[in-house]
Design a protein around this motif. Structure first.
Motif, short mmCIF file in Angstrom:
data_model
loop_
_atom_site.label_atom_id
_atom_site.label_comp_id
_atom_site.label_asym_id
_atom_site.label_seq_id
_atom_site.Cartn_x
_atom_site.Cartn_y
_atom_site.Cartn_z
N LEU A 235 2.18 0.88 -5.90
CA LEU A 235 0.84 1.13 -5.44
C LEU A 235 -0.30 0.58 -6.07
O LEU A 235 -1.15 0.07 -5.68
CB LEU A 235 0.74 2.64 -4.99
N PHE B 210 8.55 4.40 -3.83
CA PHE B 210 7.29 4.27 -3.69
C PHE B 210 6.69 4.61 -5.14
O PHE B 210 6.79 5.72 -5.47
CB PHE B 210 6.32 4.96 -2.70
N PHE C 41 -1.70 0.76 3.52
CA PHE C 41 -1.31 0.16 2.32
C PHE C 41 -2.46 -1.26 2.39
O PHE C 41 -2.58 -1.81 1.30
CB PHE C 41 -0.23 -0.39 2.49
N TYR D 51 0.13 11.08 -3.67
CA TYR D 51 0.50 9.59 -3.04
C TYR D 51 1.66 9.57 -2.53
O TYR D 51 2.21 9.15 -1.62
CB TYR D 51 0.03 8.60 -4.20
N CYS E 228 3.09 8.48 1.37
CA CYS E 228 4.06 7.28 1.41
C CYS E 228 5.38 7.84 2.01
O CYS E 228 6.02 7.11 3.12
CB CYS E 228 4.24 6.67 0.05
N LEU F 121 -4.93 7.01 -0.01
CA LEU F 121 -4.52 5.88 -0.79
C LEU F 121 -5.63 4.86 -1.34
O LEU F 121 -5.51 4.42 -2.49
CB LEU F 121 -3.67 5.10 -0.14
N LEU G 249 -4.71 -1.72 -0.46
CA LEU G 249 -4.26 -2.03 -1.93
C LEU G 249 -3.68 -3.26 -1.99
O LEU G 249 -3.13 -3.64 -3.10
CB LEU G 249 -3.03 -0.90 -2.18
N THR H 167 3.43 5.06 -7.95
CA THR H 167 2.05 4.90 -8.33
C THR H 167 1.71 3.97 -9.62
O THR H 167 1.13 3.18 -9.66
CB THR H 167 1.29 6.13 -8.44
#
Length: 267
Positions: free
Chosen positions: A95, A60, A139, A2, A6, A178, A142, A62
């Protein structure tokens, strides 16, 4: 994986990211962490961009980590040492939705030392904010929505409208990966065609990363074992972005049964 996605989006869609985070499409260039220090803190998700008057520091994440506030302070001091006359905007972007209080921490305190930074929890962001420019589309799934499947379908329509085929493939691959944070891979597979994603830069990087890891492990543990582990990791990554058993078997040279066993690990 991930973090890599990003980073790819930040590096290739800087203007889109700047418009979202800074409010205007400021032209930004990449800044290496080594320019702030010869010994940067290890941060796979660290992204540094700069303009003539600004340094944009993005993390970023997770999942939350308790040392993030100190890391933001540390990089602010490093940034000041290297660019004392530049403003520095620091943003931590989470995220995956979580109930942890750590995702609400936006400052570091130590005796008389105080440092604040920005925090964005994607699951609280309006979906429409990510639907207007290609670099933010991955994105959207999410974001703040009760039905990520519908959002993913809307993203797929927006991706299909992208005229640049390479960009279209890369955005599709980034979105599908993602989306794995909130949706079952079978749902993702129905919406995004794996054949298209195989041509993406991201897909190729997954393959290369798997090969590199396999080579390193092969040197330490023996060629045969290293190659087997390479095939396994590549297979897991490809299954994770929705490729069929047959396609994964073809790419990795594993048997269908071996791929089916690996498939059970990620269900």
């Amino acid at each position: 994986m991930y973090d890599n996605i990003c980073k790819y989006l930040a590096e290739n869609f800087k203007d889109d990211l700047a418009t979202w985070l800074l409010g205007s499409p400021i032209k930004l260039t990449e800044l290496s962490p080594t320019e702030l220090s010869n010994e940067p803190i290890r941060a796979d998700s660290l992204i540094l961009l700069q303009s003539d008057n600004l340094v944009l520091h993005i993390e970023f994440q997770t999942d939350p980590e308790d040392h993030i506030p100190f890391r933001m302070l540390d990089y602010r001091v490093r940034g000041y040492r290297r660019f004392p006359h530049k403003e520095m905007r620091q943003v931590v972007i989470y995220l995956r939705k979580t109930g942890s209080e750590l995702v609400h921490k936006n400052s570091f305190k130590l005796s008389n030392t105080y440092h604040a930074f920005e925090v964005i929890r994607l699951w609280e962001q309006p979906t429409e904010r990510f639907m207007s420019v290609p670099g933010l589309l991955p994105f959207a799934v999410l974001s703040q929505t009760k039905d990520p499947t519908i959002v993913l379908s809307q993203v797929a329509q927006a991706v299909a409208a992208i005229k640049d085929q390479q960009q279209q493939r890369d955005i599709a691959a980034a979105t599908s990966i993602l989306a794995g944070l909130v949706l079952d891979r079978n749902v993702i597979k129905k919406i995004f065609r794996s054949e298209m994603m195989r041509e993406s830069v991201i897909y190729q990087e997954i393959l290369e990363e798997g090969k590199a890891k396999g080579m390193a492990e092969g040197k330490a543990e023996g060629k045969a074992k290293g190659m087997a582990e390479t095939a396994r990791k590549i297979a897991l990554n490809l299954l994770g972005i929705g490729m069929s058993l047959e396609q994964v078997a073809q790419v990795t040279e594993l048997s269908i049964e071996q791929v089916r066993v690996l498939q059970q690990e990620i269900i």
